[in-house]
Design a protein around this motif. Structure first.
Motif, PDB file in Angstrom:
ATOM      1  N   SER A  10      30.733  -0.457  -7.267  1.00 26.78           N
ATOM      2  CA  SER A  10      29.327  -0.552  -7.655  1.00 26.78           C
ATOM      3  C   SER A  10      28.459   0.035  -6.539  1.00 26.78           C
ATOM      4  O   SER A  10      28.454  -0.508  -5.436  1.00 26.78           O
ATOM      5  CB  SER A  10      28.944  -2.001  -7.911  1.00 26.78           C
ATOM      6  N   PRO A  11      27.813   1.151  -6.771  1.00 26.99           N
ATOM      7  CA  PRO A  11      27.689   1.915  -7.999  1.00 26.99           C
ATOM      8  C   PRO A  11      28.925   2.775  -8.275  1.00 26.99           C
ATOM      9  O   PRO A  11      29.410   3.506  -7.409  1.00 26.99           O
ATOM     10  CB  PRO A  11      26.454   2.790  -7.778  1.00 26.99           C
ATOM     11  N   ARG A  12      29.416   2.657  -9.476  1.00 21.11           N
ATOM     12  CA  ARG A  12      30.657   3.301  -9.899  1.00 21.11           C
ATOM     13  C   ARG A  12      30.585   4.822  -9.781  1.00 21.11           C
ATOM     14  O   ARG A  12      31.495   5.452  -9.249  1.00 21.11           O
ATOM     15  CB  ARG A  12      30.957   2.882 -11.344  1.00 21.11           C
ATOM     16  N   ASN A  13      29.530   5.419 -10.287  1.00 19.36           N
ATOM     17  CA  ASN A  13      29.432   6.880 -10.314  1.00 19.36           C
ATOM     18  C   ASN A  13      29.407   7.494  -8.923  1.00 19.36           C
ATOM     19  O   ASN A  13      29.886   8.597  -8.718  1.00 19.36           O
ATOM     20  CB  ASN A  13      28.199   7.328 -11.094  1.00 19.36           C
ATOM     21  N   LYS A  14      28.865   6.776  -7.954  1.00 16.01           N
ATOM     22  CA  LYS A  14      28.741   7.307  -6.597  1.00 16.01           C
ATOM     23  C   LYS A  14      30.074   7.303  -5.855  1.00 16.01           C
ATOM     24  O   LYS A  14      30.376   8.218  -5.103  1.00 16.01           O
ATOM     25  CB  LYS A  14      27.707   6.486  -5.828  1.00 16.01           C
ATOM     26  N   ILE A  15      30.907   6.297  -6.066  1.00 15.72           N
ATOM     27  CA  ILE A  15      32.116   6.124  -5.268  1.00 15.72           C
ATOM     28  C   ILE A  15      33.398   6.465  -6.025  1.00 15.72           C
ATOM     29  O   ILE A  15      34.449   6.650  -5.408  1.00 15.72           O
ATOM     30  CB  ILE A  15      32.174   4.683  -4.686  1.00 15.72           C
ATOM     31  N   ALA A  16      33.352   6.589  -7.332  1.00 15.26           N
ATOM     32  CA  ALA A  16      34.557   6.805  -8.137  1.00 15.26           C
ATOM     33  C   ALA A  16      35.404   8.005  -7.704  1.00 15.26           C
ATOM     34  O   ALA A  16      36.628   7.885  -7.646  1.00 15.26           O
ATOM     35  CB  ALA A  16      34.190   6.905  -9.613  1.00 15.26           C
ATOM     36  N   PRO A  17      34.825   9.154  -7.369  1.00 20.20           N
ATOM     37  CA  PRO A  17      35.674  10.277  -6.955  1.00 20.20           C
ATOM     38  C   PRO A  17      36.494   9.987  -5.696  1.00 20.20           C
ATOM     39  O   PRO A  17      37.663  10.367  -5.607  1.00 20.20           O
ATOM     40  CB  PRO A  17      34.677  11.413  -6.717  1.00 20.20           C
ATOM     41  N   GLU A  67      43.499  -1.880   2.524  1.00 23.62           N
ATOM     42  CA  GLU A  67      42.629  -1.639   3.680  1.00 23.62           C
ATOM     43  C   GLU A  67      41.790  -0.378   3.491  1.00 23.62           C
ATOM     44  O   GLU A  67      40.601  -0.356   3.821  1.00 23.62           O
ATOM     45  CB  GLU A  67      43.466  -1.532   4.955  1.00 23.62           C
ATOM     46  N   GLU A  68      42.399   0.662   2.957  1.00 22.59           N
ATOM     47  CA  GLU A  68      41.683   1.921   2.748  1.00 22.59           C
ATOM     48  C   GLU A  68      40.548   1.741   1.736  1.00 22.59           C
ATOM     49  O   GLU A  68      39.431   2.214   1.952  1.00 22.59           O
ATOM     50  CB  GLU A  68      42.658   3.003   2.288  1.00 22.59           C
ATOM     51  N   LEU A  69      40.833   1.037   0.648  1.00 23.74           N
ATOM     52  CA  LEU A  69      39.789   0.799  -0.350  1.00 23.74           C
ATOM     53  C   LEU A  69      38.669  -0.078   0.199  1.00 23.74           C
ATOM     54  O   LEU A  69      37.493   0.203   0.004  1.00 23.74           O
ATOM     55  CB  LEU A  69      40.398   0.170  -1.607  1.00 23.74           C
ATOM     56  N   ASN A  70      39.042  -1.139   0.907  1.00 24.33           N
ATOM     57  CA  ASN A  70      38.032  -2.058   1.440  1.00 24.33           C
ATOM     58  C   ASN A  70      37.215  -1.447   2.578  1.00 24.33           C
ATOM     59  O   ASN A  70      36.156  -1.979   2.922  1.00 24.33           O
ATOM     60  CB  ASN A  70      38.669  -3.371   1.877  1.00 24.33           C
ATOM     61  N   SER A  71      37.671  -0.348   3.145  1.00 20.53           N
ATOM     62  CA  SER A  71      36.897   0.319   4.195  1.00 20.53           C
ATOM     63  C   SER A  71      35.725   1.115   3.619  1.00 20.53           C
ATOM     64  O   SER A  71      34.832   1.528   4.354  1.00 20.53           O
ATOM     65  CB  SER A  71      37.800   1.245   5.021  1.00 20.53           C
ATOM     66  N   LEU A  72      35.735   1.321   2.299  1.00 18.33           N
ATOM     67  CA  LEU A  72      34.681   2.092   1.643  1.00 18.33           C
ATOM     68  C   LEU A  72      33.484   1.212   1.304  1.00 18.33           C
ATOM     69  O   LEU A  72      33.649   0.088   0.815  1.00 18.33           O
ATOM     70  CB  LEU A  72      35.198   2.712   0.338  1.00 18.33           C
ATOM     71  N   GLU A  73      32.302   1.750   1.530  1.00 19.52           N
ATOM     72  CA  GLU A  73      31.095   1.079   1.077  1.00 19.52           C
ATOM     73  C   GLU A  73      31.093   1.120  -0.450  1.00 19.52           C
ATOM     74  O   GLU A  73      31.550   2.100  -1.049  1.00 19.52           O
ATOM     75  CB  GLU A  73      29.867   1.806   1.622  1.00 19.52           C
ATOM     76  N   TYR A  74      30.634   0.087  -1.094  1.00 17.14           N
ATOM     77  CA  TYR A  74      30.534  -0.040  -2.552  1.00 17.14           C
ATOM     78  C   TYR A  74      31.857  -0.411  -3.225  1.00 17.14           C
ATOM     79  O   TYR A  74      31.929  -0.408  -4.451  1.00 17.14           O
ATOM     80  CB  TYR A  74      29.995   1.232  -3.217  1.00 17.14           C
ATOM     81  N   VAL A  75      32.908  -0.714  -2.458  1.00 18.18           N
ATOM     82  CA  VAL A  75      34.211  -1.025  -3.043  1.00 18.18           C
ATOM     83  C   VAL A  75      34.713  -2.345  -2.481  1.00 18.18           C
ATOM     84  O   VAL A  75      34.635  -2.600  -1.280  1.00 18.18           O
ATOM     85  CB  VAL A  75      35.246   0.084  -2.747  1.00 18.18           C
ATOM     86  N   THR A  76      35.256  -3.187  -3.368  1.00 19.17           N
ATOM     87  CA  THR A  76      35.927  -4.425  -2.977  1.00 19.17           C
ATOM     88  C   THR A  76      37.255  -4.474  -3.685  1.00 19.17           C
ATOM     89  O   THR A  76      37.309  -4.344  -4.913  1.00 19.17           O
ATOM     90  CB  THR A  76      35.089  -5.663  -3.370  1.00 19.17           C
ATOM     91  N   ALA A  77      38.341  -4.637  -2.927  1.00 24.44           N
ATOM     92  CA  ALA A  77      39.679  -4.721  -3.487  1.00 24.44           C
ATOM     93  C   ALA A  77      40.293  -6.066  -3.119  1.00 24.44           C
ATOM     94  O   ALA A  77      40.231  -6.488  -1.956  1.00 24.44           O
ATOM     95  CB  ALA A  77      40.555  -3.584  -2.984  1.00 24.44           C
ATOM     96  N   LYS A  78      40.895  -6.737  -4.098  1.00 27.73           N
ATOM     97  CA  LYS A  78      41.539  -8.043  -3.896  1.00 27.73           C
ATOM     98  C   LYS A  78      42.935  -8.003  -4.512  1.00 27.73           C
ATOM     99  O   LYS A  78      43.146  -7.386  -5.557  1.00 27.73           O
ATOM    100  CB  LYS A  78      40.744  -9.165  -4.568  1.00 27.73           C
ATOM    101  N   LEU A  79      43.870  -8.690  -3.870  1.00 26.73           N
ATOM    102  CA  LEU A  79      45.247  -8.774  -4.352  1.00 26.73           C
ATOM    103  C   LEU A  79      45.547 -10.146  -4.917  1.00 26.73           C
ATOM    104  O   LEU A  79      45.034 -11.158  -4.446  1.00 26.73           O
ATOM    105  CB  LEU A  79      46.236  -8.518  -3.211  1.00 26.73           C
ATOM    106  N   LEU A  80      46.409 -10.155  -5.923  1.00 30.83           N
ATOM    107  CA  LEU A  80      46.866 -11.390  -6.535  1.00 30.83           C
ATOM    108  C   LEU A  80      48.358 -11.233  -6.830  1.00 30.83           C
ATOM    109  O   LEU A  80      48.763 -10.237  -7.434  1.00 30.83           O
ATOM    110  CB  LEU A  80      46.105 -11.651  -7.829  1.00 30.83           C
ATOM    111  N   GLU A  81      49.144 -12.171  -6.366  1.00 23.97           N
ATOM    112  CA  GLU A  81      50.572 -12.176  -6.709  1.00 23.97           C
ATOM    113  C   GLU A  81      50.841 -13.394  -7.564  1.00 23.97           C
ATOM    114  O   GLU A  81      50.548 -14.513  -7.196  1.00 23.97           O
ATOM    115  CB  GLU A  81      51.420 -12.205  -5.437  1.00 23.97           C
ATOM    116  N   ILE A  82      51.405 -13.130  -8.755  1.00 22.34           N
ATOM    117  CA  ILE A  82      51.706 -14.242  -9.650  1.00 22.34           C
ATOM    118  C   ILE A  82      53.124 -14.079 -10.185  1.00 22.34           C
ATOM    119  O   ILE A  82      53.674 -13.007 -10.211  1.00 22.34           O
ATOM    120  CB  ILE A  82      50.705 -14.352 -10.817  1.00 22.34           C
TER     121      ILE A  82
END
Length: 82
Positions: A10-17, A67-82
């Motif tokens: 968020s914003p998707r269009n700015k960071i998606a590429p 780590e690479e994704l979370n280093s970007l502004e506008y991006v949050t990455a979370k892991l779940l193991e089930i």
């Protein structure tokens, strides 16, 4: 066991590429990818969610991807193991 990653943009269009470039580099550990965002005839949401199922035995690669994704502004990455 399933290893799931949720990635909010968020914003998707700015960071998606940039996110797409990163996901392409880690493509060999991604089993399933699902992209979600609100869309209608009149509008397209500025935020988006990507869900990934990852190869659980690739811990080092998963950590690097997170780590690479979370280093970007506008991006949050979370892991779940089930």
């Amino acid at each position: 066991m399933y290893t799931i990653m949720a990635i909010k943009l968020s914003p998707r269009n700015k960071i998606a590429p940039t996110v797409q470039e990163i996901l392409t580099r880690y493509g060999c550990i991604i089993k399933v990818r699902l992209g979600l965002h609100e869309a209608s005839v009149d509008a397209c949401s500025a935020s988006g969610l990507i869900l990934l199922e990852l190869l659980g035995d690739e811990k080092n690669q998963i950590i690097k991807l997170t780590e690479e994704l979370n280093s970007l502004e506008y991006v949050t990455a979370k892991l779940l193991e089930i």
